[in-house]
Design a protein around this motif. Structure first.
Motif, PDB file in Angstrom:
ATOM      1  N   MET A   1     -53.729 -56.440 -25.480  1.00  0.00           N
ATOM      2  CA  MET A   1     -54.007 -55.426 -24.676  1.00  0.00           C
ATOM      3  C   MET A   1     -53.457 -55.615 -23.729  1.00  0.00           C
ATOM      4  O   MET A   1     -53.169 -56.570 -23.218  1.00  0.00           O
ATOM      5  CB  MET A   1     -55.028 -54.636 -24.097  1.00  0.00           C
ATOM      6  N   ARG A   2     -51.919 -54.748 -23.673  1.00  0.00           N
ATOM      7  CA  ARG A   2     -51.046 -54.890 -21.966  1.00  0.00           C
ATOM      8  C   ARG A   2     -50.637 -53.479 -21.722  1.00  0.00           C
ATOM      9  O   ARG A   2     -50.235 -52.717 -21.932  1.00  0.00           O
ATOM     10  CB  ARG A   2     -49.952 -56.081 -22.749  1.00  0.00           C
ATOM     11  N   ILE A   3     -51.148 -53.795 -20.088  1.00  0.00           N
ATOM     12  CA  ILE A   3     -50.383 -53.280 -19.263  1.00  0.00           C
ATOM     13  C   ILE A   3     -48.889 -53.216 -18.489  1.00  0.00           C
ATOM     14  O   ILE A   3     -49.394 -54.127 -17.705  1.00  0.00           O
ATOM     15  CB  ILE A   3     -51.822 -52.587 -18.527  1.00  0.00           C
ATOM     16  N   VAL A   4     -48.717 -52.462 -18.317  1.00  0.00           N
ATOM     17  CA  VAL A   4     -47.119 -52.429 -17.745  1.00  0.00           C
ATOM     18  C   VAL A   4     -47.675 -52.054 -16.246  1.00  0.00           C
ATOM     19  O   VAL A   4     -48.005 -51.403 -16.094  1.00  0.00           O
ATOM     20  CB  VAL A   4     -46.215 -51.217 -18.427  1.00  0.00           C
ATOM     21  N   LYS A   5     -46.715 -52.773 -15.415  1.00  0.00           N
ATOM     22  CA  LYS A   5     -47.079 -52.487 -14.007  1.00  0.00           C
ATOM     23  C   LYS A   5     -46.570 -50.818 -13.769  1.00  0.00           C
ATOM     24  O   LYS A   5     -47.357 -50.566 -13.657  1.00  0.00           O
ATOM     25  CB  LYS A   5     -45.572 -53.296 -13.194  1.00  0.00           C
ATOM     26  N   ILE A  38     -68.483 -48.034 -17.189  1.00  0.00           N
ATOM     27  CA  ILE A  38     -68.254 -48.175 -18.616  1.00  0.00           C
ATOM     28  C   ILE A  38     -69.112 -48.693 -19.592  1.00  0.00           C
ATOM     29  O   ILE A  38     -70.240 -49.366 -19.002  1.00  0.00           O
ATOM     30  CB  ILE A  38     -67.203 -49.772 -18.013  1.00  0.00           C
ATOM     31  N   GLY A  39     -68.858 -48.211 -20.694  1.00  0.00           N
ATOM     32  CA  GLY A  39     -69.282 -48.186 -21.866  1.00  0.00           C
ATOM     33  C   GLY A  39     -69.358 -49.641 -22.380  1.00  0.00           C
ATOM     34  O   GLY A  39     -68.960 -49.963 -23.835  1.00  0.00           O
ATOM     35  N   PHE A  40     -69.041 -50.641 -21.763  1.00  0.00           N
ATOM     36  CA  PHE A  40     -68.507 -52.005 -22.808  1.00  0.00           C
ATOM     37  C   PHE A  40     -69.099 -53.176 -21.813  1.00  0.00           C
ATOM     38  O   PHE A  40     -69.194 -52.909 -20.498  1.00  0.00           O
ATOM     39  CB  PHE A  40     -67.304 -51.923 -22.835  1.00  0.00           C
ATOM     40  N   PRO A  41     -69.504 -54.024 -22.085  1.00  0.00           N
ATOM     41  CA  PRO A  41     -70.312 -55.598 -21.798  1.00  0.00           C
ATOM     42  C   PRO A  41     -69.058 -55.916 -20.617  1.00  0.00           C
ATOM     43  O   PRO A  41     -67.710 -55.957 -20.564  1.00  0.00           O
ATOM     44  CB  PRO A  41     -70.201 -56.699 -22.096  1.00  0.00           C
ATOM     45  N   PRO A  42     -69.677 -56.318 -20.132  1.00  0.00           N
ATOM     46  CA  PRO A  42     -68.459 -56.924 -18.445  1.00  0.00           C
ATOM     47  C   PRO A  42     -67.208 -58.626 -19.266  1.00  0.00           C
ATOM     48  O   PRO A  42     -67.906 -59.538 -20.169  1.00  0.00           O
ATOM     49  CB  PRO A  42     -69.248 -57.988 -18.176  1.00  0.00           C
ATOM     50  N   GLY A  43     -66.513 -58.799 -19.456  1.00  0.00           N
ATOM     51  CA  GLY A  43     -65.736 -59.128 -19.626  1.00  0.00           C
ATOM     52  C   GLY A  43     -64.749 -58.354 -21.006  1.00  0.00           C
ATOM     53  O   GLY A  43     -63.708 -59.710 -21.686  1.00  0.00           O
ATOM     54  N   SER A  44     -64.678 -57.763 -21.159  1.00  0.00           N
ATOM     55  CA  SER A  44     -64.630 -56.968 -22.437  1.00  0.00           C
ATOM     56  C   SER A  44     -62.606 -56.366 -21.544  1.00  0.00           C
ATOM     57  O   SER A  44     -62.704 -56.546 -20.788  1.00  0.00           O
ATOM     58  CB  SER A  44     -64.993 -56.137 -23.280  1.00  0.00           C
ATOM     59  N   ALA A  45     -61.840 -56.329 -22.519  1.00  0.00           N
ATOM     60  CA  ALA A  45     -60.279 -55.475 -22.367  1.00  0.00           C
ATOM     61  C   ALA A  45     -60.427 -54.314 -21.937  1.00  0.00           C
ATOM     62  O   ALA A  45     -60.294 -53.932 -20.770  1.00  0.00           O
ATOM     63  CB  ALA A  45     -60.000 -55.707 -23.873  1.00  0.00           C
ATOM     64  N   ILE A  46     -61.480 -53.232 -22.256  1.00  0.00           N
ATOM     65  CA  ILE A  46     -61.767 -52.207 -21.424  1.00  0.00           C
ATOM     66  C   ILE A  46     -62.503 -52.781 -20.421  1.00  0.00           C
ATOM     67  O   ILE A  46     -61.700 -51.757 -19.436  1.00  0.00           O
ATOM     68  CB  ILE A  46     -62.095 -51.705 -22.656  1.00  0.00           C
ATOM     69  N   GLU A  47     -63.161 -53.308 -20.268  1.00  0.00           N
ATOM     70  CA  GLU A  47     -64.062 -53.706 -18.564  1.00  0.00           C
ATOM     71  C   GLU A  47     -63.404 -53.765 -17.674  1.00  0.00           C
ATOM     72  O   GLU A  47     -63.004 -53.555 -16.647  1.00  0.00           O
ATOM     73  CB  GLU A  47     -65.246 -54.169 -19.518  1.00  0.00           C
ATOM     74  N   LEU A  48     -62.698 -54.949 -18.945  1.00  0.00           N
ATOM     75  CA  LEU A  48     -61.622 -55.667 -17.346  1.00  0.00           C
ATOM     76  C   LEU A  48     -60.496 -55.003 -16.624  1.00  0.00           C
ATOM     77  O   LEU A  48     -59.765 -54.841 -15.732  1.00  0.00           O
ATOM     78  CB  LEU A  48     -60.821 -57.136 -18.078  1.00  0.00           C
ATOM     79  N   SER A  49     -59.355 -54.279 -18.161  1.00  0.00           N
ATOM     80  CA  SER A  49     -58.498 -53.571 -17.283  1.00  0.00           C
ATOM     81  C   SER A  49     -59.327 -52.481 -16.440  1.00  0.00           C
ATOM     82  O   SER A  49     -58.236 -51.534 -15.373  1.00  0.00           O
ATOM     83  CB  SER A  49     -57.857 -52.795 -18.372  1.00  0.00           C
ATOM     84  N   GLY A  50     -60.546 -51.540 -16.844  1.00  0.00           N
ATOM     85  CA  GLY A  50     -61.329 -50.519 -15.789  1.00  0.00           C
ATOM     86  C   GLY A  50     -61.431 -51.221 -15.062  1.00  0.00           C
ATOM     87  O   GLY A  50     -60.959 -50.602 -13.940  1.00  0.00           O
ATOM     88  N   ARG A  51     -61.741 -52.365 -14.428  1.00  0.00           N
ATOM     89  CA  ARG A  51     -62.135 -52.687 -13.152  1.00  0.00           C
ATOM     90  C   ARG A  51     -60.674 -52.993 -12.430  1.00  0.00           C
ATOM     91  O   ARG A  51     -60.972 -52.759 -10.495  1.00  0.00           O
ATOM     92  CB  ARG A  51     -62.864 -54.473 -13.466  1.00  0.00           C
TER      93      ARG A  51
END
Length: 125
Positions: A1-5, A38-51
């Protein structure tokens, strides 16, 4: 996953705007912390990006955005928490398009999935 600035900045602005909109444009909003489910465990891509987005948005909102991980049942546990909370702008969620496209159509849910309003998107998988 890549989030652009630029996408990250847009997502942060949308989170701030969405929370103000959800509060009914109350000038005193927010008066307390905002729960982010967040419906994902800590450290997952969705959790990290959301955080990361919530941490960036926090400095503009002026109150803590508290991350609550509720993994399991293909995000339905987190979404159930969201729709069970008062619609006052103090509980928001980070979800994936997979939930909207698939999960809610393949499970018998304990809530009305139409109550969930999707406000912003910030990444593609």
């Amino acid at each position: 996953m890549r989030i652009v600035k630029n996408e990250f900045l847009i997502a942060t602005v949308l989170v701030v705007g969405m929370t103000v909109w959800a509060s009914g444009a109350n000038a005193a909003y927010p008066e307390k912390e905002i729960r982010v489910v967040i419906g994902f465990p800590p450290g997952s891509a969705i959790e990290l990006s959301g955080r990361a987005i919530m941490q960036a948005a926090e400095k503009y909102i002026g109150k803590p955005l508290v991350i609550i991980n509720k993994p399991g049942a293909a995000q339905s546990i987190a979404m159930n928490d969201l729709v069970s909370s008062p619609a006052d702008g103090y509980t928001i969620a980070v979800s994936t398009d997979g939930y909207k496209a698939t999960t809610r159509h393949t499970q018998i849910l304990a809530f009305d999935a139409e109550k969930i309003r999707y406000v912003a998107g910030y990444a593609r998988f």
